[in-house]
Design a protein around this motif. Structure first.
Motif, PDB file in Angstrom:
ATOM      1  N   ALA A  72      61.880  53.237  -2.102  1.00 26.72           N
ATOM      2  CA  ALA A  72      61.200  51.936  -2.132  1.00 26.72           C
ATOM      3  C   ALA A  72      60.328  51.812  -3.373  1.00 26.72           C
ATOM      4  N   ARG A  73      59.580  52.852  -3.686  1.00 27.54           N
ATOM      5  CA  ARG A  73      58.714  52.801  -4.875  1.00 27.54           C
ATOM      6  C   ARG A  73      59.543  52.629  -6.144  1.00 27.54           C
ATOM      7  N   ARG A  74      60.640  53.348  -6.225  1.00 26.65           N
ATOM      8  CA  ARG A  74      61.488  53.252  -7.420  1.00 26.65           C
ATOM      9  C   ARG A  74      62.083  51.850  -7.551  1.00 26.65           C
ATOM     10  N   MET A  75      62.522  51.277  -6.431  1.00 30.08           N
ATOM     11  CA  MET A  75      63.124  49.941  -6.474  1.00 30.08           C
ATOM     12  C   MET A  75      62.090  48.888  -6.861  1.00 30.08           C
ATOM     13  N   LEU A  76      60.871  49.018  -6.358  1.00 29.56           N
ATOM     14  CA  LEU A  76      59.822  48.060  -6.697  1.00 29.56           C
ATOM     15  C   LEU A  76      59.435  48.172  -8.168  1.00 29.56           C
ATOM     16  N   ARG A  77      59.376  49.412  -8.688  1.00 29.95           N
ATOM     17  CA  ARG A  77      59.050  49.585 -10.102  1.00 29.95           C
ATOM     18  C   ARG A  77      60.112  48.939 -10.975  1.00 29.95           C
ATOM     19  N   LEU A  78      61.384  49.168 -10.645  1.00 29.61           N
ATOM     20  CA  LEU A  78      62.466  48.603 -11.431  1.00 29.61           C
ATOM     21  C   LEU A  78      62.464  47.077 -11.329  1.00 29.61           C
ATOM     22  N   ASN A  79      62.182  46.564 -10.147  1.00 31.71           N
ATOM     23  CA  ASN A  79      62.100  45.119  -9.974  1.00 31.71           C
ATOM     24  C   ASN A  79      60.998  44.520 -10.847  1.00 31.71           C
ATOM     25  N   ASN A  80      59.839  45.167 -10.863  1.00 30.87           N
ATOM     26  CA  ASN A  80      58.724  44.664 -11.665  1.00 30.87           C
ATOM     27  C   ASN A  80      59.033  44.745 -13.158  1.00 30.87           C
ATOM     28  N   GLU A  81      59.708  45.813 -13.572  1.00 27.54           N
ATOM     29  CA  GLU A  81      60.072  45.950 -14.984  1.00 27.54           C
ATOM     30  C   GLU A  81      61.054  44.856 -15.392  1.00 27.54           C
ATOM     31  N   ALA A  82      62.011  44.568 -14.517  1.00 27.77           N
ATOM     32  CA  ALA A  82      63.000  43.535 -14.828  1.00 27.77           C
ATOM     33  C   ALA A  82      62.338  42.170 -14.971  1.00 27.77           C
ATOM     34  N   ILE A  83      61.399  41.868 -14.094  1.00 23.92           N
ATOM     35  CA  ILE A  83      60.690  40.588 -14.174  1.00 23.92           C
ATOM     36  C   ILE A  83      59.879  40.504 -15.458  1.00 23.92           C
ATOM     37  N   ALA A  84      59.174  41.609 -15.776  1.00 23.69           N
ATOM     38  CA  ALA A  84      58.343  41.619 -16.982  1.00 23.69           C
ATOM     39  C   ALA A  84      59.177  41.482 -18.245  1.00 23.69           C
ATOM     40  N   ALA A  85      60.377  42.052 -18.228  1.00 17.60           N
ATOM     41  CA  ALA A  85      61.223  42.023 -19.419  1.00 17.60           C
ATOM     42  C   ALA A  85      61.648  40.608 -19.796  1.00 17.60           C
ATOM     43  N   PHE A  86      61.671  39.693 -18.817  1.00 15.09           N
ATOM     44  CA  PHE A  86      62.097  38.324 -19.084  1.00 15.09           C
ATOM     45  C   PHE A  86      60.938  37.320 -18.956  1.00 15.09           C
ATOM     46  N   ASP A  87      59.723  37.841 -19.007  1.00 14.84           N
ATOM     47  CA  ASP A  87      58.547  36.980 -18.908  1.00 14.84           C
ATOM     48  C   ASP A  87      58.227  36.380 -20.273  1.00 14.84           C
ATOM     49  N   ASP A  88      58.255  35.062 -20.371  1.00 11.32           N
ATOM     50  CA  ASP A  88      57.953  34.404 -21.644  1.00 11.32           C
ATOM     51  C   ASP A  88      56.474  34.504 -22.003  1.00 11.32           C
ATOM     52  N   ASN A  89      55.625  34.711 -20.998  1.00 11.49           N
ATOM     53  CA  ASN A  89      54.191  34.838 -21.258  1.00 11.49           C
ATOM     54  C   ASN A  89      53.823  36.314 -21.386  1.00 11.49           C
ATOM     55  N   ARG A  90      54.406  36.948 -22.375  1.00  9.95           N
ATOM     56  CA  ARG A  90      54.195  38.381 -22.535  1.00  9.95           C
ATOM     57  C   ARG A  90      52.770  38.686 -22.991  1.00  9.95           C
ATOM     58  N   LEU A  91      52.301  39.856 -22.570  1.00 11.21           N
ATOM     59  CA  LEU A  91      50.960  40.281 -22.952  1.00 11.21           C
ATOM     60  C   LEU A  91      50.910  40.621 -24.431  1.00 11.21           C
ATOM     61  N   GLU A  92      49.778  40.347 -25.040  1.00 11.31           N
ATOM     62  CA  GLU A  92      49.566  40.675 -26.446  1.00 11.31           C
ATOM     63  C   GLU A  92      48.174  41.254 -26.617  1.00 11.31           C
ATOM     64  N   GLY A  93      47.956  41.908 -27.772  1.00  8.20           N
ATOM     65  CA  GLY A  93      46.646  42.454 -28.077  1.00  8.20           C
ATOM     66  C   GLY A  93      46.679  43.964 -28.191  1.00  8.20           C
ATOM     67  N   MET A  94      45.495  44.577 -28.119  1.00  8.57           N
ATOM     68  CA  MET A  94      45.363  46.029 -28.214  1.00  8.57           C
ATOM     69  C   MET A  94      44.804  46.585 -26.916  1.00  8.57           C
ATOM     70  N   LEU A  95      45.313  47.737 -26.509  1.00  7.54           N
ATOM     71  CA  LEU A  95      44.826  48.430 -25.329  1.00  7.54           C
ATOM     72  C   LEU A  95      44.407  49.828 -25.757  1.00  7.54           C
ATOM     73  N   ARG A  96      43.139  50.151 -25.543  1.00  9.33           N
ATOM     74  CA  ARG A  96      42.597  51.455 -25.953  1.00  9.33           C
ATOM     75  C   ARG A  96      42.622  52.405 -24.754  1.00  9.33           C
ATOM     76  N   ILE A  97      43.394  53.471 -24.895  1.00  8.94           N
ATOM     77  CA  ILE A  97      43.600  54.407 -23.787  1.00  8.94           C
ATOM     78  C   ILE A  97      43.069  55.782 -24.169  1.00  8.94           C
ATOM     79  N   GLY A  98      42.328  56.399 -23.276  1.00 10.42           N
ATOM     80  CA  GLY A  98      41.835  57.752 -23.497  1.00 10.42           C
ATOM     81  C   GLY A  98      42.472  58.731 -22.533  1.00 10.42           C
ATOM     82  N   THR A  99      42.735  59.942 -23.020  1.00 11.06           N
ATOM     83  CA  THR A  99      43.322  60.988 -22.178  1.00 11.06           C
ATOM     84  C   THR A  99      43.030  62.357 -22.777  1.00 11.06           C
ATOM     85  N   PRO A 100      42.779  63.382 -21.957  1.00  8.28           N
ATOM     86  CA  PRO A 100      42.701  64.747 -22.488  1.00  8.28           C
ATOM     87  C   PRO A 100      44.039  65.120 -23.111  1.00  8.28           C
ATOM     88  N   ASP A 101      44.025  66.029 -24.067  1.00  6.44           N
ATOM     89  CA  ASP A 101      45.279  66.324 -24.776  1.00  6.44           C
ATOM     90  C   ASP A 101      46.314  66.985 -23.887  1.00  6.44           C
TER      91      ASP A 101
END
Length: 317
Positions: A72-101
């Motif tokens: 179920a989790r895998r199917m929902l992730r793929l569904n969300n990715e497919a919707i996002a891939a065809f979204d005309d209102n795509r996100l733009e800008g910069m996202l600053r991400i921090g993580t230990p190496d």
């Protein structure tokens, strides 16, 4: 031809699994409790298996329900990715991400790949520093998202992964006998260092910190050279390392948790987008029974990571 599973039903199913309650799940998916119950009856009819069983006043997944949850989790992730891939209102800008190496080396490649595919117009700015420093940057508004070692006594974060913390040494270099344990660890404020030292103190075993670095590469190099023992989460183990146990004189260690921190005021669309990808990547795991000599916990590991038993040497892979 079999009828396809209903995405809406799967979304409700996952909400119940995450919240442990039909009532709380109904609030999450904006449905009435009766509607949620009806959806689950239909899903069970479609699957042909019982997915839930009573557990006191709540409900818990059956073995078949646990099996379905991964799909179920895998199917929902793929569904969300497919919707996002065809979204005309795509996100733009910069996202600053921090993580230990060490997290960057293990987790970020897949996270970045997935996010870049669905949001190609967003620039990712990655900072690799210890969790303590990342928390400070978050407080100053210098980062938008941080993947950190969860430590509720020092900072607030949402837990997204739990796994064993292991004592490790080189498989090719024996430890010196009748000598203090040589340690390669992070700085004094490193949570894993504090856990390791406290564990050795609890059993009265002598140790000496020989290498201190916030870089996991440096710590791993000292271990692989046979110069020191260290502690690493299970997913960070490398070929040529050996896991040490109580049989070797090393006390069990509590599991470690990875958490996500979010900057207040961050665009909800950006926050939800990257958080969903991080959670999806870290959630691509299967629960396993805790290894011998480790505290019982909800231990999860990546399927492609070989599962080690205490004392086992990690082979080349």
């Amino acid at each position: 031809m079999s009828a396809p599973l209903d995405i809406d039903q799967l979304q409700t199913f996952v909400a119940i699994a995450d919240t442990g309650s039909f009532t709380r799940a109904a609030e999450r998916v904006f449905k009435t409790q009766s509607a949620v119950s009806m959806q689950m009856r239909r899903l069970e009819e479609r699957i042909g298996k019982q997915l839930f069983m009573k557990d006191g006043r709540g409900n818990r997944l059956t073995a078949e329900g646990e099996r379905l949850l991964n799909y179920a989790r895998r199917m929902l992730r793929l569904n969300n990715e497919a919707i996002a891939a065809f979204d005309d209102n795509r996100l733009e800008g910069m996202l600053r991400i921090g993580t230990p190496d060490d997290y960057a080396d293990r987790y970020m490649p897949e996270i970045i790949m997935r996010f870049a595919k669905t949001h190609p117009n967003v620039e990712l700015f990655i900072v690799c520093e210890p969790s303590v420093d990342l928390a400070e940057k978050m407080a100053k508004g210098e980062l938008d998202i941080a993947l950190v070692t969860h430590n509720p006594r020092q900072r607030q974060s949402d837990v997204v992964r739990t796994e064993p913390l292991c004592w490790v040494m080189s498989a090719n270099h024996p430890l010196p006998e009748n000598a203090p344990v040589p340690l390669a660890v992070g700085r004094r404020d490193c949570q894993w260092r504090q856990i390791a030292c406290a564990a050795l103190d609890s059993v009265g075993r002598d140790y000496q910190v020989l290498f201190t670095s916030w870089s996991s590469t440096v710590v791993a190099a000292a271990v692989m050279a046979g110069m020191a023992v260290s502690v690493l989460p299970e997913s960070a183990l490398r070929p040529g390392m050996k896991v040490l146990t109580q049989a070797d004189g090393f006390p069990p260690l509590a599991p470690v948790q990875i958490g996500i921190m979010r900057r207040p005021g961050l665009s909800p669309s950006l926050s939800n987008a990257i958080t969903s990808h991080i959670t999806a990547c870290l959630d691509n795991i299967t629960p396993l029974t805790a290894a011998d000599d480790l505290p019982e916990a909800e231990v999860k590991v990546f399927p492609r990571m070989p599962r080690l038993r205490p004392g086992q040497i990690l082979p080349g892979w």
